[in-house]
Design a protein around this motif. Structure first.
Motif, PDB file in Angstrom:
ATOM      1  N   LEU A  12      13.663  -1.768  -0.552  1.00 53.06           N
ATOM      2  CA  LEU A  12      13.962  -1.607  -1.966  1.00 53.06           C
ATOM      3  C   LEU A  12      12.669  -1.249  -2.692  1.00 53.06           C
ATOM      4  N   TRP A  13      12.580  -0.014  -3.155  1.00 48.09           N
ATOM      5  CA  TRP A  13      11.316   0.564  -3.620  1.00 48.09           C
ATOM      6  C   TRP A  13      11.396   0.854  -5.114  1.00 48.09           C
ATOM      7  N   ARG A  14      10.455   0.291  -5.867  1.00 47.84           N
ATOM      8  CA  ARG A  14      10.412   0.577  -7.305  1.00 47.84           C
ATOM      9  C   ARG A  14       9.661   1.884  -7.553  1.00 47.84           C
ATOM     10  N   HIS A  15      10.081   2.590  -8.589  1.00 49.70           N
ATOM     11  CA  HIS A  15       9.464   3.872  -8.953  1.00 49.70           C
ATOM     12  C   HIS A  15       8.002   3.709  -9.384  1.00 49.70           C
ATOM     13  N   GLY A  16       7.293   4.832  -9.423  1.00 51.36           N
ATOM     14  CA  GLY A  16       5.903   4.842  -9.875  1.00 51.36           C
ATOM     15  C   GLY A  16       5.777   4.656 -11.384  1.00 51.36           C
ATOM     16  N   ARG A  17       4.547   4.578 -11.832  1.00 48.88           N
ATOM     17  CA  ARG A  17       4.253   4.273 -13.242  1.00 48.88           C
ATOM     18  C   ARG A  17       4.668   5.402 -14.177  1.00 48.88           C
ATOM     19  N   THR A  18       5.081   5.007 -15.367  1.00 47.62           N
ATOM     20  CA  THR A  18       5.380   5.958 -16.436  1.00 47.62           C
ATOM     21  C   THR A  18       4.508   5.638 -17.648  1.00 47.62           C
ATOM     22  N   GLU A  19       4.486   6.528 -18.620  1.00 45.26           N
ATOM     23  CA  GLU A  19       3.737   6.259 -19.847  1.00 45.26           C
ATOM     24  C   GLU A  19       4.322   5.059 -20.585  1.00 45.26           C
ATOM     25  N   TRP A  20       5.630   4.893 -20.523  1.00 50.37           N
ATOM     26  CA  TRP A  20       6.243   3.746 -21.185  1.00 50.37           C
ATOM     27  C   TRP A  20       5.867   2.446 -20.491  1.00 50.37           C
ATOM     28  N   ASN A  21       5.732   2.446 -19.170  1.00 54.23           N
ATOM     29  CA  ASN A  21       5.230   1.266 -18.466  1.00 54.23           C
ATOM     30  C   ASN A  21       3.865   0.885 -19.019  1.00 54.23           C
ATOM     31  N   LEU A  22       3.012   1.878 -19.125  1.00 56.65           N
ATOM     32  CA  LEU A  22       1.643   1.629 -19.580  1.00 56.65           C
ATOM     33  C   LEU A  22       1.614   1.091 -21.006  1.00 56.65           C
ATOM     34  N   ALA A  23       2.515   1.580 -21.847  1.00 57.65           N
ATOM     35  CA  ALA A  23       2.549   1.175 -23.256  1.00 57.65           C
ATOM     36  C   ALA A  23       3.345  -0.112 -23.476  1.00 57.65           C
ATOM     37  N   GLY A  24       3.998  -0.612 -22.433  1.00 55.54           N
ATOM     38  CA  GLY A  24       4.787  -1.828 -22.573  1.00 55.54           C
ATOM     39  C   GLY A  24       6.104  -1.611 -23.288  1.00 55.54           C
ATOM     40  N   GLN A  33       9.711   9.908 -17.476  1.00 48.81           N
ATOM     41  CA  GLN A  33       9.138  10.563 -16.305  1.00 48.81           C
ATOM     42  C   GLN A  33       7.895   9.826 -15.815  1.00 48.81           C
ATOM     43  N   LEU A  34       7.559  10.023 -14.550  1.00 52.14           N
ATOM     44  CA  LEU A  34       6.313   9.492 -14.002  1.00 52.14           C
ATOM     45  C   LEU A  34       5.124  10.122 -14.709  1.00 52.14           C
ATOM     46  N   ASP A  35       4.062   9.327 -14.896  1.00 55.28           N
ATOM     47  CA  ASP A  35       2.812   9.923 -15.370  1.00 55.28           C
ATOM     48  C   ASP A  35       1.973  10.324 -14.150  1.00 55.28           C
ATOM     49  N   ASP A  36       0.759  10.802 -14.373  1.00 50.09           N
ATOM     50  CA  ASP A  36      -0.065  11.267 -13.250  1.00 50.09           C
ATOM     51  C   ASP A  36      -0.344  10.153 -12.252  1.00 50.09           C
ATOM     52  N   VAL A  37      -0.602   8.954 -12.759  1.00 49.91           N
ATOM     53  CA  VAL A  37      -0.837   7.816 -11.871  1.00 49.91           C
ATOM     54  C   VAL A  37       0.421   7.507 -11.070  1.00 49.91           C
ATOM     55  N   GLY A  38       1.579   7.540 -11.722  1.00 54.17           N
ATOM     56  CA  GLY A  38       2.832   7.257 -11.047  1.00 54.17           C
ATOM     57  C   GLY A  38       3.140   8.244  -9.937  1.00 54.17           C
ATOM     58  N   ARG A  39       2.817   9.516 -10.168  1.00 60.70           N
ATOM     59  CA  ARG A  39       3.051  10.517  -9.123  1.00 60.70           C
ATOM     60  C   ARG A  39       2.144  10.278  -7.919  1.00 60.70           C
ATOM     61  N   GLU A  40       0.909   9.883  -8.178  1.00 63.32           N
ATOM     62  CA  GLU A  40      -0.009   9.592  -7.075  1.00 63.32           C
ATOM     63  C   GLU A  40       0.420   8.325  -6.340  1.00 63.32           C
ATOM     64  N   GLN A  41       0.891   7.327  -7.085  1.00 62.24           N
ATOM     65  CA  GLN A  41       1.408   6.112  -6.446  1.00 62.24           C
ATOM     66  C   GLN A  41       2.566   6.448  -5.509  1.00 62.24           C
ATOM     67  N   ALA A  42       3.453   7.320  -5.967  1.00 62.06           N
ATOM     68  CA  ALA A  42       4.614   7.698  -5.160  1.00 62.06           C
ATOM     69  C   ALA A  42       4.190   8.426  -3.892  1.00 62.06           C
ATOM     70  N   ARG A  43       3.225   9.327  -4.005  1.00 65.16           N
ATOM     71  CA  ARG A  43       2.743  10.059  -2.821  1.00 65.16           C
ATOM     72  C   ARG A  43       2.124   9.101  -1.813  1.00 65.16           C
ATOM     73  N   ALA A  44       1.289   8.185  -2.296  1.00 69.49           N
ATOM     74  CA  ALA A  44       0.608   7.255  -1.392  1.00 69.49           C
ATOM     75  C   ALA A  44       1.593   6.307  -0.721  1.00 69.49           C
ATOM     76  N   ALA A  45       2.537   5.777  -1.487  1.00 67.13           N
ATOM     77  CA  ALA A  45       3.512   4.853  -0.917  1.00 67.13           C
ATOM     78  C   ALA A  45       4.440   5.569   0.058  1.00 67.13           C
TER      79      ALA A  45
END
Length: 219
Positions: A12-24, A33-45
Protein backbone atom coordinates in the motif's frame (compact mmCIF):
# COMPACT_ATOMS: atom_id res chain seq x y z
CA UNK A 1 8.94 -12.98 7.16
CA UNK A 2 9.84 -15.00 4.08
CA UNK A 3 6.73 -15.67 1.98
CA UNK A 4 5.80 -19.17 0.93
CA UNK A 5 5.01 -19.70 -2.74
CA UNK A 6 1.27 -19.52 -2.12
CA UNK A 7 1.16 -16.46 0.14
CA UNK A 8 0.06 -13.20 -1.41
CA UNK A 9 1.32 -9.72 -0.57
CA UNK A 10 -0.30 -6.27 -0.76
CA UNK A 11 1.91 -3.17 -0.89
CA UNK A 12 0.00 0.00 0.00
CA UNK A 13 1.91 2.99 -1.37
CA UNK A 14 1.16 6.64 -0.67
CA UNK A 15 1.66 9.19 -3.44
CA UNK A 16 4.58 11.63 -3.59
CA UNK A 17 4.57 15.17 -2.23
CA UNK A 18 2.38 17.93 -3.60
CA UNK A 19 2.45 21.70 -3.07
CA UNK A 20 -0.64 21.36 -0.90
CA UNK A 21 1.16 18.81 1.29
CA UNK A 22 3.95 21.30 1.77
CA UNK A 23 1.53 24.13 2.59
CA UNK A 24 -0.51 21.99 4.99
CA UNK A 25 -3.69 22.22 2.92
CA UNK A 26 -6.30 19.48 3.05
CA UNK A 27 -6.41 17.79 -0.33
CA UNK A 28 -9.06 15.13 -0.05
CA UNK A 29 -10.54 14.49 -3.47
CA UNK A 30 -9.25 17.77 -4.93
CA UNK A 31 -7.13 16.75 -7.92
CA UNK A 32 -3.73 18.21 -7.06
CA UNK A 33 -0.45 17.31 -8.78
CA UNK A 34 2.95 16.14 -7.57
CA UNK A 35 5.56 18.84 -7.13
CA UNK A 36 9.19 18.38 -8.22
CA UNK A 37 10.11 16.72 -4.93
CA UNK A 38 7.10 14.41 -5.19
CA UNK A 39 8.06 13.30 -8.69
CA UNK A 40 11.58 12.48 -7.53
CA UNK A 41 10.21 10.62 -4.51
CA UNK A 42 8.04 8.54 -6.83
CA UNK A 43 10.96 7.69 -9.13
CA UNK A 44 13.19 6.66 -6.22
CA UNK A 45 10.53 4.58 -4.50
CA UNK A 46 9.51 2.90 -7.77
CA UNK A 47 13.08 1.75 -8.32
CA UNK A 48 12.96 -0.02 -4.94
CA UNK A 49 9.45 -1.46 -5.25
CA UNK A 50 10.20 -2.88 -8.70
CA UNK A 51 12.35 -5.49 -6.94
CA UNK A 52 9.13 -7.03 -5.57
CA UNK A 53 8.04 -7.80 -9.15
CA UNK A 54 4.39 -6.80 -8.70
CA UNK A 55 1.78 -8.79 -10.56
CA UNK A 56 -0.71 -5.92 -10.56
CA UNK A 57 -0.60 -2.17 -9.92
CA UNK A 58 -3.89 -0.50 -9.01
CA UNK A 59 -4.17 3.23 -8.35
CA UNK A 60 -6.59 5.91 -7.27
CA UNK A 61 -7.64 7.88 -10.34
CA UNK A 62 -6.53 11.19 -8.79
CA UNK A 63 -3.53 12.64 -10.63
CA UNK A 64 -1.09 12.66 -7.71
CA UNK A 65 -1.61 8.93 -7.15
CA UNK A 66 -1.78 7.97 -10.83
CA UNK A 67 1.46 9.82 -11.61
CA UNK A 68 3.16 8.07 -8.69
CA UNK A 69 1.92 4.68 -9.88
CA UNK A 70 3.04 5.41 -13.43
CA UNK A 71 6.66 5.55 -12.28
CA UNK A 72 6.42 1.94 -11.09
CA UNK A 73 4.58 0.93 -14.23
CA UNK A 74 7.37 2.31 -16.40
CA UNK A 75 10.03 0.37 -14.47
CA UNK A 76 8.12 -2.92 -14.35
CA UNK A 77 6.22 -2.81 -17.64
CA UNK A 78 2.95 -3.32 -15.77
CA UNK A 79 -0.26 -1.57 -16.81
CA UNK A 80 -1.77 0.82 -14.26
CA UNK A 81 -5.36 0.00 -13.37
CA UNK A 82 -7.44 2.92 -12.03
CA UNK A 83 -10.15 2.61 -9.39
CA UNK A 84 -12.01 5.70 -8.08
CA UNK A 85 -12.85 3.79 -4.88
CA UNK A 86 -9.20 4.29 -3.89
CA UNK A 87 -9.52 8.08 -3.87
CA UNK A 88 -8.65 10.00 -0.74
CA UNK A 89 -11.29 10.56 1.91
CA UNK A 90 -13.64 13.40 0.94
CA UNK A 91 -13.17 16.29 3.39
CA UNK A 92 -15.98 18.35 1.88
CA UNK A 93 -15.79 22.13 2.12
CA UNK A 94 -12.58 21.93 4.18
CA UNK A 95 -10.58 20.96 1.10
CA UNK A 96 -7.98 23.51 0.11
CA UNK A 97 -7.84 24.96 3.62
CA UNK A 98 -5.16 24.81 6.26
CA UNK A 99 -6.09 23.60 9.74
CA UNK A 100 -6.27 27.20 10.98
CA UNK A 101 -8.41 28.30 8.03
CA UNK A 102 -10.80 25.40 8.58
CA UNK A 103 -11.26 26.34 12.25
CA UNK A 104 -11.96 29.95 11.23
CA UNK A 105 -14.50 28.89 8.59
CA UNK A 106 -16.20 26.04 10.47
CA UNK A 107 -15.61 26.46 14.22
CA UNK A 108 -18.59 24.34 15.28
CA UNK A 109 -17.97 21.71 12.62
CA UNK A 110 -14.28 21.42 13.47
CA UNK A 111 -15.05 21.18 17.18
CA UNK A 112 -17.47 18.36 16.43
CA UNK A 113 -14.82 16.74 14.20
CA UNK A 114 -12.18 16.54 16.92
CA UNK A 115 -14.81 15.26 19.37
CA UNK A 116 -15.70 12.38 17.06
CA UNK A 117 -18.67 13.67 15.02
CA UNK A 118 -17.44 13.79 11.41
CA UNK A 119 -20.78 14.76 9.88
CA UNK A 120 -20.81 18.48 10.56
CA UNK A 121 -18.52 19.72 7.75
CA UNK A 122 -20.66 20.14 4.60
CA UNK A 123 -19.96 17.50 1.98
CA UNK A 124 -17.53 15.49 4.10
CA UNK A 125 -17.13 11.72 4.33
CA UNK A 126 -16.46 9.86 7.58
CA UNK A 127 -13.36 7.78 8.21
CA UNK A 128 -15.58 4.68 8.40
CA UNK A 129 -17.19 5.40 5.02
CA UNK A 130 -13.80 5.95 3.38
CA UNK A 131 -12.31 2.87 5.00
CA UNK A 132 -15.16 0.61 3.94
CA UNK A 133 -15.08 1.66 0.27
CA UNK A 134 -11.30 1.19 0.18
CA UNK A 135 -11.52 -2.24 1.82
CA UNK A 136 -14.27 -3.28 -0.60
CA UNK A 137 -12.04 -2.31 -3.53
CA UNK A 138 -9.10 -4.19 -2.04
CA UNK A 139 -11.11 -7.38 -1.66
CA UNK A 140 -12.30 -7.10 -5.27
CA UNK A 141 -8.76 -6.69 -6.60
CA UNK A 142 -7.48 -9.62 -4.55
CA UNK A 143 -9.81 -11.95 -6.42
CA UNK A 144 -7.61 -11.48 -9.51
CA UNK A 145 -4.31 -11.84 -7.65
CA UNK A 146 -2.66 -15.26 -8.16
CA UNK A 147 -1.23 -17.37 -5.36
CA UNK A 148 2.14 -15.96 -4.32
CA UNK A 149 1.37 -12.71 -6.16
CA UNK A 150 2.08 -9.10 -5.17
CA UNK A 151 -0.49 -6.33 -5.55
CA UNK A 152 0.66 -2.70 -5.33
CA UNK A 153 -2.09 -0.22 -4.42
CA UNK A 154 -1.29 3.47 -4.85
CA UNK A 155 -3.49 5.84 -2.90
CA UNK A 156 -3.60 8.50 -0.18
CA UNK A 157 -2.69 8.91 3.47
CA UNK A 158 -6.06 9.02 5.21
CA UNK A 159 -7.84 6.42 3.10
CA UNK A 160 -4.88 4.04 3.27
CA UNK A 161 -4.89 4.17 7.06
CA UNK A 162 -8.65 3.78 7.42
CA UNK A 163 -8.77 1.22 4.62
CA UNK A 164 -6.15 -1.01 6.23
CA UNK A 165 -8.00 -0.86 9.55
CA UNK A 166 -11.32 -1.69 7.90
CA UNK A 167 -9.81 -4.50 5.81
CA UNK A 168 -8.16 -6.06 8.89
CA UNK A 169 -11.36 -5.59 10.90
CA UNK A 170 -9.59 -3.55 13.56
CA UNK A 171 -12.15 -1.95 15.91
CA UNK A 172 -12.65 1.70 15.03
CA UNK A 173 -11.71 2.77 18.56
CA UNK A 174 -8.15 1.62 17.78
CA UNK A 175 -7.77 3.21 14.32
CA UNK A 176 -5.87 6.16 15.75
CA UNK A 177 -3.19 3.75 17.01
CA UNK A 178 -1.71 3.70 13.50
CA UNK A 179 0.25 6.85 12.72
CA UNK A 180 0.14 8.83 9.50
CA UNK A 181 1.94 7.82 6.30
CA UNK A 182 4.80 9.83 4.84
CA UNK A 183 4.78 10.81 1.19
CA UNK A 184 5.88 7.88 -0.99
CA UNK A 185 6.23 5.50 1.95
CA UNK A 186 4.41 2.19 1.92
CA UNK A 187 2.88 -0.46 4.15
CA UNK A 188 2.68 -4.21 3.58
CA UNK A 189 -0.02 -6.79 4.24
CA UNK A 190 0.77 -10.50 3.95
CA UNK A 191 -1.41 -13.59 4.17
CA UNK A 192 -1.03 -15.73 7.25
CA UNK A 193 0.70 -19.08 6.95
CA UNK A 194 -2.11 -20.85 8.77
CA UNK A 195 -3.89 -21.84 5.58
CA UNK A 196 -6.87 -19.57 6.30
CA UNK A 197 -6.42 -17.29 3.33
CA UNK A 198 -9.11 -14.90 4.52
CA UNK A 199 -6.70 -13.76 7.25
CA UNK A 200 -4.07 -11.11 6.69
CA UNK A 201 -1.48 -9.42 8.87
CA UNK A 202 0.21 -6.03 8.80
CA UNK A 203 3.97 -6.65 8.48
CA UNK A 204 5.29 -3.19 7.52
CA UNK A 205 3.94 0.30 8.25
CA UNK A 206 5.14 3.62 6.84
CA UNK A 207 8.28 1.98 5.45
CA UNK A 208 10.82 3.25 2.96
CA UNK A 209 12.80 0.06 2.54
CA UNK A 210 11.81 -3.32 1.14
CA UNK A 211 10.34 -5.96 3.48
CA UNK A 212 12.99 -7.94 5.35
CA UNK A 213 12.60 -11.46 6.78
CA UNK A 214 11.36 -11.43 10.36
CA UNK A 215 13.65 -13.46 12.60
CA UNK A 216 11.45 -14.08 15.61
CA UNK A 217 10.46 -16.86 18.00
CA UNK A 218 6.87 -16.09 16.97
CA UNK A 219 7.32 -17.43 13.46
Amino acid sequence: MTLSRSQRRIVLWRHGRTEWNLAGRVQGQSDTQLDDVGREQARAAAARLAALEPDRIVSSDLVRAHDTARQLGEVTGREIELDPRLREMNFGEREGMTWREAWAAFPDGMRAWVEGDETQIPGSETHRQAGERFADALRDHLVKLPAGGTLVVVAHGAVLRTGVCSFLQIPETHWSSLGGLSNCSWSVLEENRSGDWSKWRLTEWNAGTLPEPVMSDEE
